[in-house]
Write a protein that holds these residues in place. Structure first.
Motif, PDB file in Angstrom:
ATOM      1  N   GLN A  16       0.818  -1.214   0.000  1.00 21.58           N
ATOM      2  CA  GLN A  16       0.000   0.000   0.000  1.00 21.58           C
ATOM      3  C   GLN A  16       0.855   1.269   0.000  1.00 21.58           C
ATOM      4  OE1 GLN A  16      -3.499   0.180   2.500  1.00 21.58           O
ATOM      5  NE2 GLN A  16      -3.754  -2.044   2.490  1.00 21.58           N
ATOM      6  N   VAL A  17       1.989   1.211   0.663  1.00 16.63           N
ATOM      7  CA  VAL A  17       2.912   2.349   0.631  1.00 16.63           C
ATOM      8  C   VAL A  17       3.490   2.508  -0.776  1.00 16.63           C
ATOM      9  CG1 VAL A  17       5.162   3.193   1.435  1.00 16.63           C
ATOM     10  CG2 VAL A  17       3.489   2.331   3.080  1.00 16.63           C
ATOM     11  N   GLN A  18       3.844   1.382  -1.401  1.00 17.34           N
ATOM     12  CA  GLN A  18       4.357   1.421  -2.768  1.00 17.34           C
ATOM     13  C   GLN A  18       3.306   1.966  -3.746  1.00 17.34           C
ATOM     14  OE1 GLN A  18       7.562   0.556  -3.910  1.00 17.34           O
ATOM     15  NE2 GLN A  18       8.017   0.573  -1.723  1.00 17.34           N
ATOM     16  N   LYS A  19       2.071   1.558  -3.555  1.00 14.82           N
ATOM     17  CA  LYS A  19       0.978   2.015  -4.421  1.00 14.82           C
ATOM     18  C   LYS A  19       0.751   3.517  -4.269  1.00 14.82           C
ATOM     19  CE  LYS A  19      -3.926   1.160  -5.401  1.00 14.82           C
ATOM     20  NZ  LYS A  19      -5.125   0.373  -5.006  1.00 14.82           N
ATOM     21  N   LYS A  20       0.788   3.981  -3.020  1.00 15.27           N
ATOM     22  CA  LYS A  20       0.608   5.414  -2.766  1.00 15.27           C
ATOM     23  C   LYS A  20       1.746   6.223  -3.377  1.00 15.27           C
ATOM     24  CE  LYS A  20      -1.618   8.809  -0.789  1.00 15.27           C
ATOM     25  NZ  LYS A  20      -2.986   9.186  -1.193  1.00 15.27           N
ATOM     26  N   GLN A  21       2.945   5.695  -3.244  1.00 10.05           N
ATOM     27  CA  GLN A  21       4.113   6.377  -3.809  1.00 10.05           C
ATOM     28  C   GLN A  21       3.986   6.505  -5.333  1.00 10.05           C
ATOM     29  OE1 GLN A  21       7.287   7.856  -2.436  1.00 10.05           O
ATOM     30  NE2 GLN A  21       6.755   8.586  -4.481  1.00 10.05           N
ATOM     31  N   ALA A  22       3.488   5.446  -5.974  1.00  8.25           N
ATOM     32  CA  ALA A  22       3.314   5.474  -7.435  1.00  8.25           C
ATOM     33  C   ALA A  22       2.243   6.487  -7.839  1.00  8.25           C
ATOM     34  CB  ALA A  22       2.939   4.081  -7.937  1.00  8.25           C
ATOM     35  N   GLN A  23       1.235   6.652  -6.999  1.00 10.24           N
ATOM     36  CA  GLN A  23       0.142   7.581  -7.317  1.00 10.24           C
ATOM     37  C   GLN A  23       0.582   9.039  -7.260  1.00 10.24           C
ATOM     38  OE1 GLN A  23      -2.888   6.491  -4.470  1.00 10.24           O
ATOM     39  NE2 GLN A  23      -3.706   4.835  -5.751  1.00 10.24           N
ATOM     40  N   ILE A  24       1.490   9.344  -6.340  1.00  8.55           N
ATOM     41  CA  ILE A  24       1.873  10.755  -6.147  1.00  8.55           C
ATOM     42  C   ILE A  24       3.218  11.103  -6.781  1.00  8.55           C
ATOM     43  CG2 ILE A  24       0.547  10.909  -4.013  1.00  8.55           C
ATOM     44  CD1 ILE A  24       3.180  10.713  -2.482  1.00  8.55           C
ATOM     45  N   ALA A  25       3.849  10.132  -7.432  1.00  5.82           N
ATOM     46  CA  ALA A  25       5.152  10.387  -8.083  1.00  5.82           C
ATOM     47  C   ALA A  25       5.033  11.558  -9.052  1.00  5.82           C
ATOM     48  CB  ALA A  25       5.610   9.120  -8.801  1.00  5.82           C
ATOM     49  N   PRO A  26       6.044  12.384  -9.176  1.00  5.56           N
ATOM     50  CA  PRO A  26       7.414  12.229  -8.653  1.00  5.56           C
ATOM     51  C   PRO A  26       7.611  12.704  -7.206  1.00  5.56           C
ATOM     52  CG  PRO A  26       7.291  14.178 -10.016  1.00  5.56           C
ATOM     53  CD  PRO A  26       5.923  13.554 -10.072  1.00  5.56           C
ATOM     54  N   LYS A  27       6.534  13.137  -6.555  1.00  2.00           N
ATOM     55  CA  LYS A  27       6.687  13.531  -5.153  1.00  2.00           C
ATOM     56  C   LYS A  27       6.981  12.303  -4.297  1.00  2.00           C
ATOM     57  CE  LYS A  27       3.603  17.544  -5.164  1.00  2.00           C
ATOM     58  NZ  LYS A  27       2.385  18.134  -4.555  1.00  2.00           N
ATOM     59  N   LYS A  28       7.674  12.515  -3.193  1.00  2.00           N
ATOM     60  CA  LYS A  28       7.960  11.428  -2.274  1.00  2.00           C
ATOM     61  C   LYS A  28       6.852  11.332  -1.240  1.00  2.00           C
ATOM     62  CE  LYS A  28      11.344   9.690   1.068  1.00  2.00           C
ATOM     63  NZ  LYS A  28      12.574   9.972   1.836  1.00  2.00           N
ATOM     64  N   ILE A  29       6.447  10.102  -0.921  1.00  2.00           N
ATOM     65  CA  ILE A  29       5.413   9.892   0.072  1.00  2.00           C
ATOM     66  C   ILE A  29       5.888  10.418   1.428  1.00  2.00           C
ATOM     67  CG2 ILE A  29       6.195   7.545   0.660  1.00  2.00           C
ATOM     68  CD1 ILE A  29       3.231   6.789   1.023  1.00  2.00           C
ATOM     69  N   SER A  30       4.987  11.064   2.146  1.00  2.00           N
ATOM     70  CA  SER A  30       5.360  11.645   3.440  1.00  2.00           C
ATOM     71  C   SER A  30       5.158  10.633   4.560  1.00  2.00           C
ATOM     72  CB  SER A  30       4.508  12.882   3.726  1.00  2.00           C
ATOM     73  OG  SER A  30       3.151  12.518   3.926  1.00  2.00           O
ATOM     74  N   GLU A  31       5.801  10.885   5.684  1.00  4.88           N
ATOM     75  CA  GLU A  31       5.635  10.006   6.843  1.00  4.88           C
ATOM     76  C   GLU A  31       4.192  10.046   7.334  1.00  4.88           C
ATOM     77  OE1 GLU A  31       7.745   9.076  11.187  1.00  4.88           O
ATOM     78  OE2 GLU A  31       8.477  10.715   9.922  1.00  4.88           O
ATOM     79  N   TYR A  32       3.562  11.200   7.239  1.00  2.00           N
ATOM     80  CA  TYR A  32       2.164  11.329   7.661  1.00  2.00           C
ATOM     81  C   TYR A  32       1.258  10.429   6.826  1.00  2.00           C
ATOM     82  CZ  TYR A  32      -2.516  13.248   8.182  1.00  2.00           C
ATOM     83  OH  TYR A  32      -3.875  13.374   8.380  1.00  2.00           O
ATOM     84  N   GLN A  33       1.501  10.357   5.515  1.00  4.52           N
ATOM     85  CA  GLN A  33       0.693   9.501   4.638  1.00  4.52           C
ATOM     86  C   GLN A  33       0.882   8.017   4.977  1.00  4.52           C
ATOM     87  OE1 GLN A  33       2.303  11.311   1.004  1.00  4.52           O
ATOM     88  NE2 GLN A  33       0.223  11.893   0.389  1.00  4.52           N
TER      89      GLN A  33
END
Length: 235
Positions: A56-73
């Motif tokens: 799920q973290v990988q999926k979220k990261q792919a959705q918001i790329a090129p931004k980096k996923i935050s610790e809060y997310q």
């Protein structure tokens, strides 16, 4: 007269159905977690939980790329992944608890099923495993960006100790008996509900039918003026 009777029956049934509470027609079973089964599946739940967190973290990261996923997310994912009211916990709906010898196995299905006692048991085990460690595992995911194997070891052996001990053997036939018992209970509830609904429907139908008959008699009853006029004609 035959048409009138048919109309009375149809109207009675329709009105009676509208009077019957929805709760009389459809009562869903309230499933609860089998807390006594949690020790047998706790380690497996932890391993699947770790895999879900990773994916799920990988999926979220792919959705918001090129931004980096935050610790809060990541914390938000960790907070919701064991809560069936949240989309992050939908993975629980695809898992069955199956008895194999003296062990309970978590078996993934292709589609999501209806949430029953198995679903609630897995949810409860997931919550017990994660506890107040959601922020710790989120921090580890954010800073270390581990692979699944490393995350499983961290979460299930170092952080929560969910896999530190071998699960105890399951008493023979325990789960199968409970499943059969729950099915029998649900069949009895359905039968009882149908019987009760039929009785209620019949009672309301009779009541409405009587009201309509009385109304029909009143409108068919000759008025006093017509009666006196008829008498004059006879004279």
């Amino acid at each position: 007269m035959a048409k009138l009777k048919a109309i009375l029956v149809v109207v009675s049934v329709l009105v009676a159905l509208s009077w019957i509470p929805i709760s009389e027609c459809a009562k869903k079973p309230v499933a609860g977690a089998r807390k006594e089964d949690i020790p047998y599946i706790k380690c497996q739940v932890c391993e699947k939980l770790a895999a879900q967190l990773y994916h799920q973290v990988q999926k979220k990261q792919a959705q918001i790329a090129p931004k980096k996923i935050s610790e809060y997310q990541i914390i938000e994912i960790a907070e919701n992944v064991c809560n069936l009211k949240k989309a992050e916990a939908d993975w629980i709906l695809q898992i069955d608890i199956v008895e194999q010898g003296d062990k309970l196995k978590l078996v993934e299905q292709d589609t999501e099923g209806q949430c029953n006692s198995e679903c609630k048991t897995i949810e409860r085990a997931c919550q017990e495993v994660l506890g107040y460690s959601d922020t710790d595992v989120a921090e580890y995911l954010y800073k270390s960006q581990p692979q699944i194997d490393s995350l499983v070891n961290f979460l299930c052996k170092d952080l929560t100790k969910a896999c530190s001990m071998k699960p105890p053997p399951v008493p023979k036939g325990k789960v199968l008996r409970e499943k059969q018992s729950s099915k029998d209970d649900w069949k009895q509830k359905i039968t009882k509900g149908i019987t009760k609904t039929g009785e209620t429907l019949k009672k309301h139908a009779n009541k409405v039918s009587n009201h309509i008959r009385q109304w029909w008699r009143r409108i068919k009853k000759p008025s006093p003026k017509k009666s006196s006029k008829a008498k004059k004609q006879e004279l």
